[in-house]
Write an enzyme that holds these catalytic residues in place. Sequence first.
Site, short mmCIF file in Angstrom:
data_model
loop_
_atom_site.label_atom_id
_atom_site.label_comp_id
_atom_site.label_asym_id
_atom_site.label_seq_id
_atom_site.Cartn_x
_atom_site.Cartn_y
_atom_site.Cartn_z
N CYS A 245 0.82 -1.23 0.00
CA CYS A 245 0.00 0.00 0.00
C CYS A 245 0.85 1.27 0.00
O CYS A 245 0.36 2.36 -0.33
CB CYS A 245 -0.95 0.00 1.19
N HIS B 227 -3.53 7.06 2.02
CA HIS B 227 -3.98 5.72 1.64
C HIS B 227 -5.35 5.41 2.25
O HIS B 227 -5.56 5.60 3.44
CB HIS B 227 -2.94 4.69 2.11
N ASN C 168 -10.11 -0.61 -0.34
CA ASN C 168 -8.65 -0.47 -0.27
C ASN C 168 -8.04 -0.98 -1.59
O ASN C 168 -8.05 -2.17 -1.85
CB ASN C 168 -8.15 -1.29 0.92
O1 UT7 Z 1 -3.80 -1.18 3.55
C1 UT7 Z 1 -3.12 -1.70 4.64
C2 UT7 Z 1 -3.65 -3.02 4.90
N1 UT7 Z 1 -4.79 -3.20 5.69
C3 UT7 Z 1 -5.32 -2.40 6.63
O2 UT7 Z 1 -4.97 -1.27 6.81
C4 UT7 Z 1 -6.41 -2.98 7.46
C5 UT7 Z 1 -6.21 -2.66 8.91
N2 UT7 Z 1 -7.19 -3.27 9.75
C6 UT7 Z 1 -8.51 -2.93 9.74
O3 UT7 Z 1 -8.92 -2.09 8.98
C7 UT7 Z 1 -9.42 -3.57 10.73
O4 UT7 Z 1 -8.68 -4.30 11.67
C8 UT7 Z 1 -10.48 -4.52 10.09
C9 UT7 Z 1 -11.49 -3.70 9.32
C10 UT7 Z 1 -9.80 -5.51 9.15
C11 UT7 Z 1 -11.23 -5.29 11.16
O5 UT7 Z 1 -11.85 -4.39 12.06
P1 UT7 Z 1 -11.72 -4.64 13.62
O6 UT7 Z 1 -12.50 -3.58 14.28
O7 UT7 Z 1 -10.25 -4.73 13.94
O8 UT7 Z 1 -12.46 -6.02 13.81
P2 UT7 Z 1 -11.89 -7.40 14.36
O9 UT7 Z 1 -10.92 -7.99 13.42
O10 UT7 Z 1 -11.46 -7.20 15.79
O11 UT7 Z 1 -13.20 -8.25 14.37
C12 UT7 Z 1 -14.28 -7.96 15.24
C13 UT7 Z 1 -15.35 -9.02 15.00
C14 UT7 Z 1 -14.81 -10.45 15.05
O12 UT7 Z 1 -15.81 -11.26 15.64
P3 UT7 Z 1 -15.68 -11.72 17.17
O13 UT7 Z 1 -14.39 -12.47 17.24
O14 UT7 Z 1 -15.68 -10.44 17.97
O15 UT7 Z 1 -16.89 -12.55 17.36
C15 UT7 Z 1 -14.65 -10.80 13.59
O16 UT7 Z 1 -14.77 -12.19 13.38
O17 UT7 Z 1 -15.90 -8.84 13.69
C16 UT7 Z 1 -15.83 -10.09 12.99
N3 UT7 Z 1 -15.65 -9.81 11.57
C17 UT7 Z 1 -16.67 -9.56 10.75
N4 UT7 Z 1 -18.01 -9.52 10.96
C18 UT7 Z 1 -18.78 -9.22 9.90
C19 UT7 Z 1 -14.48 -9.72 10.87
N5 UT7 Z 1 -14.75 -9.43 9.58
C20 UT7 Z 1 -16.11 -9.32 9.49
C21 UT7 Z 1 -16.96 -9.03 8.43
N6 UT7 Z 1 -18.30 -8.98 8.68
N7 UT7 Z 1 -16.52 -8.78 7.18
#
Ligand code: UT7
Length: 328
Positions: A114, A255, A285
């Site tokens: 990225c 980004h 993204n």
């Molecule tokens: O470009 C550079 C590369 N990438 C990034 O910059 C991404 C950086 N990270 C992020 O943007 C965030 O961490 C995410 C958007 C990927 C995830 O958001 P989060 O607030 O960190 O959520 P999480 O991973 O802690 O997940 C929270 C919950 C989990 O469920 P439990 O374990 O609390 O029951 C996940 O399983 O949300 C669940 N979850 C989803 N639910 C519905 C994860 N993905 C999804 C989804 N839909 N697509």
Amino acid sequence: MLRARIAGTGRATPDKVLTNDDLSKMVATSDEWINERTGIRERRILEEGRTTSDLASLAGRRACETAEIDPREVDCIIVATISPDMPMPAVAVTVQQKLGITGQCPAFDVSAACAGFIYGMSIADSFVKCGRYKRVLVIGVEILSRLVDWTDRNTCVLFGDGAGAALLVPHEGEDRGILSTHLFADGSGVPYLNIPGGGSAEPTTLKTVEAKRHLVKMQGKPVFTHAVKNISAAAKTALEANGKTPADVDWVVAHQANLRILEGVAERCGLPIEKFYLNIHKYGNTSSASIPIALDEAAREGKVKPGDLVLMAALGAGLSWGSALVRF
Ligand code: UT7
């Protein structure tokens, strides 16, 4: 003073739109979750049969058109991507052919995920400033739809396809041009975001493909934390290096990975979120393509204007990150 100036920008995004509602029929997710956690509403997906070089060359051609420079005058092509047409050779050489450039100009890829466009622009800036090349085309392009696991809701909802480009030329004077670029990397972050298979560590076999080792793996939380911290630090470094304050900045073109990351950066840097050009809701993204797509949109919408002070910053896999301060 000789500087590299952005003489023109261009972008190419696929027509096909994949909405959050479409995704909720493919994996256990919802428009509400995706929008609340990321700010993404939809993303673009490249149609079958078209490739990275198709989109990259279209964006590059448009940047040349904006700059009113014949693509055949380009004397160096740098393509930032982690999703080239094929592992070898560089997609930049195919872009050279598709642009009809017959003058044997150097063409190579930069792999910094990225942060790739900032890395590419930094190299181009050095080439132009030292007088080596005078028409450097920098393209950020990704077709991530071909590299994500469409059964993994943690990643497939985040990414999209697209290409953006900038043509850099020499500029004499203080009023326009790239003021500085700042590049960083920390390889301890490799486990957070990678494609483990298909390289020398795990050569492609039936087994690696069955285990989906050729697709993107990500631990979102650590990437998120590092993104807020390091993008903010890189943005501050760029301002300090040029004796500028947040009040001097007209636009932040950063980004577009997650709206919450950008809100965190805004708060840490004392930059109002209104100064951030935002299009993540439309494209998701697009990795190395996100900054040049946003810059081109912002310029064509008449938001980023000639002479504006534009702060750019990004972080991605590596971890690799960087910033640039540009008098547009
Ligand atoms: O470009 C550079 C590369 N990438 C990034 O910059 C991404 C950086 N990270 C992020 O943007 C965030 O961490 C995410 C958007 C990927 C995830 O958001 P989060 O607030 O960190 O959520 P999480 O991973 O802690 O997940 C929270 C919950 C989990 O469920 P439990 O374990 O609390 O029951 C996940 O399983 O949300 C669940 N979850 C989803 N639910 C519905 C994860 N993905 C999804 C989804 N839909 N697509």
